[in-house]
Scaffold this active site. Sequence first.
Site, PDB file in Angstrom:
ATOM      1  N   LYS A  51      -0.657  -5.189  19.294  1.00  0.00           N
ATOM      2  CA  LYS A  51      -0.299  -6.572  19.510  1.00  0.00           C
ATOM      3  C   LYS A  51       0.411  -7.130  18.267  1.00  0.00           C
ATOM      4  CE  LYS A  51      -4.708  -7.111  21.890  1.00  0.00           C
ATOM      5  NZ  LYS A  51      -6.039  -7.776  21.801  1.00  0.00           N
ATOM      6  N   GLY A  52       0.181  -6.452  17.132  1.00  0.00           N
ATOM      7  CA  GLY A  52       0.565  -7.017  15.838  1.00  0.00           C
ATOM      8  C   GLY A  52       2.040  -7.319  15.648  1.00  0.00           C
ATOM      9  N   ASP A 108       4.475  -3.759  13.154  1.00  0.00           N
ATOM     10  CA  ASP A 108       4.192  -4.787  12.147  1.00  0.00           C
ATOM     11  C   ASP A 108       4.091  -4.194  10.745  1.00  0.00           C
ATOM     12  OD1 ASP A 108       1.851  -3.418  12.775  1.00  0.00           O
ATOM     13  OD2 ASP A 108       0.656  -5.195  13.205  1.00  0.00           O
ATOM     14  N   ASP A 111       0.676   1.853   7.503  1.00  0.00           N
ATOM     15  CA  ASP A 111      -0.415   1.989   6.546  1.00  0.00           C
ATOM     16  C   ASP A 111      -0.601   3.488   6.276  1.00  0.00           C
ATOM     17  OD1 ASP A 111      -2.697   0.646   5.217  1.00  0.00           O
ATOM     18  OD2 ASP A 111      -3.920   1.669   6.703  1.00  0.00           O
ATOM     19  N   LYS A 139       2.783  -0.037   3.363  1.00  0.00           N
ATOM     20  CA  LYS A 139       1.917   0.144   2.186  1.00  0.00           C
ATOM     21  C   LYS A 139       2.019   1.602   1.755  1.00  0.00           C
ATOM     22  CE  LYS A 139      -1.791  -2.873   3.912  1.00  0.00           C
ATOM     23  NZ  LYS A 139      -3.194  -2.837   4.365  1.00  0.00           N
ATOM     24  N   PHE A 160      -5.262  -6.042   2.108  1.00  0.00           N
ATOM     25  CA  PHE A 160      -5.348  -6.303   3.544  1.00  0.00           C
ATOM     26  C   PHE A 160      -4.718  -7.656   3.843  1.00  0.00           C
ATOM     27  CE2 PHE A 160      -7.014  -7.057   7.749  1.00  0.00           C
ATOM     28  CZ  PHE A 160      -6.839  -5.801   8.312  1.00  0.00           C
ATOM     29  N   ASP A 167      -3.697  -9.077  12.309  1.00  0.00           N
ATOM     30  CA  ASP A 167      -5.039  -9.636  12.493  1.00  0.00           C
ATOM     31  C   ASP A 167      -6.083  -8.990  11.601  1.00  0.00           C
ATOM     32  OD1 ASP A 167      -5.027  -7.064  13.888  1.00  0.00           O
ATOM     33  OD2 ASP A 167      -6.979  -7.674  14.691  1.00  0.00           O
ATOM     34  N   ARG A 173      -3.837 -14.057  13.747  1.00  0.00           N
ATOM     35  CA  ARG A 173      -2.487 -13.658  14.176  1.00  0.00           C
ATOM     36  C   ARG A 173      -1.520 -14.836  14.209  1.00  0.00           C
ATOM     37  NH1 ARG A 173      -2.741  -8.336  16.184  1.00  0.00           N
ATOM     38  NH2 ARG A 173      -4.619  -7.793  17.331  1.00  0.00           N
TER      39      ARG A 173
HETATM   40  P1  IMP Z   1      -1.657   3.383  10.416  1.00  0.00           P
HETATM   41  O1  IMP Z   1      -1.710   4.295  11.579  1.00  0.00           O
HETATM   42  O2  IMP Z   1      -2.794   3.645   9.474  1.00  0.00           O
HETATM   43  O3  IMP Z   1      -0.325   3.347   9.732  1.00  0.00           O
HETATM   44  O4  IMP Z   1      -2.022   1.969  10.984  1.00  0.00           O
HETATM   45  C1  IMP Z   1      -1.119   0.978  11.200  1.00  0.00           C
HETATM   46  C2  IMP Z   1      -1.820  -0.150  11.912  1.00  0.00           C
HETATM   47  O5  IMP Z   1      -2.980  -0.563  11.188  1.00  0.00           O
HETATM   48  C3  IMP Z   1      -0.936  -1.371  11.974  1.00  0.00           C
HETATM   49  O6  IMP Z   1      -0.152  -1.389  13.124  1.00  0.00           O
HETATM   50  C4  IMP Z   1      -1.951  -2.500  11.958  1.00  0.00           C
HETATM   51  O7  IMP Z   1      -2.388  -2.778  13.263  1.00  0.00           O
HETATM   52  C5  IMP Z   1      -3.111  -1.949  11.167  1.00  0.00           C
HETATM   53  N1  IMP Z   1      -3.082  -2.409   9.768  1.00  0.00           N
HETATM   54  C6  IMP Z   1      -2.833  -1.689   8.667  1.00  0.00           C
HETATM   55  N2  IMP Z   1      -2.876  -2.426   7.554  1.00  0.00           N
HETATM   56  C7  IMP Z   1      -3.161  -3.682   7.971  1.00  0.00           C
HETATM   57  C8  IMP Z   1      -3.320  -4.929   7.263  1.00  0.00           C
HETATM   58  O8  IMP Z   1      -3.206  -5.060   6.034  1.00  0.00           O
HETATM   59  N3  IMP Z   1      -3.603  -6.003   8.048  1.00  0.00           N
HETATM   60  C9  IMP Z   1      -3.720  -5.938   9.398  1.00  0.00           C
HETATM   61  N4  IMP Z   1      -3.564  -4.798  10.092  1.00  0.00           N
HETATM   62  C10 IMP Z   1      -3.294  -3.675   9.369  1.00  0.00           C
HETATM   63 MG    MG Z   2      -0.631  -2.746  14.956  1.00  0.00          MG
END
Ligand code: IMP
Ligand code: MG
Length: 187
Positions: A51-52, A108, A111, A139, A160, A167, A173
């Site tokens: 949703k982000g 969005d 990470d 990040k 974070f 969210d 959000r």
């Molecule tokens: P990844 O698979 O670890 O890259 O996760 C990415 C997802 O984690 C993003 O689409 C977000 O939904 C969530 N996420 C990662 N960091 C943050 C943050 O700082 N705030 C909010 N959501 C985050």
């Molecule tokens: Mg997301």
Amino acid sequence: MITKTVSDSMHKDIEAIMFTKQEISQLTNEIAARINKDFEGEEIIAVIILKGSIMFAADLIRCLTMNVKLDFMQASSYGSGTASSGVINIKKDMDSDIKGKNVLIIEDIIDSGRTLSLLKQELQSRGAKTVSIAALLSKPERRVVEVEVEYIGAEIPDKFVVGYGLDFDEKYRQLDYVGILKPEAYM
Ligand code: IMP
Ligand code: MG
């Protein structure tokens, strides 16, 4: 006259603003300019990752000049915590047949890279002509899985963040800025 749209209780959980509404708009315009150049005269299918990314996607696609079709996917690697569980499932799949098409995944934040790496491979395996990714934030310190992200708005430290679609536990959000969440708000 309504002067406040978001409750003070929400703002007070924010340690610092990382990107204002104006700064986000600037980052979005820069990304759009690059996409417009790279895909001039072509059609793209924008896959909005729920949703982000809804706010970023809504703003980004309004700056795109080629034909854009929309679709949606939802994938998760997070529960209600702030650390990646490493487990990803596709909760909602898109409807489009992407064979031979240019696909632009709109996310969005990247990470660990797990979600996007899986999605990119999946959409490539469905026969897309190209699969590129636009992420508002990244990040780099948190990366576990390497994934090529063609369009990144900004690289941020390992904090974070919430707001502008992002969210914590489905909250924050609706903030129109991206801010660092106070650790007290999630510990
Ligand atoms: P990844 O698979 O670890 O890259 O996760 C990415 C997802 O984690 C993003 O689409 C977000 O939904 C969530 N996420 C990662 N960091 C943050 C943050 O700082 N705030 C909010 N959501 C985050
Ligand atoms: Mg997301």
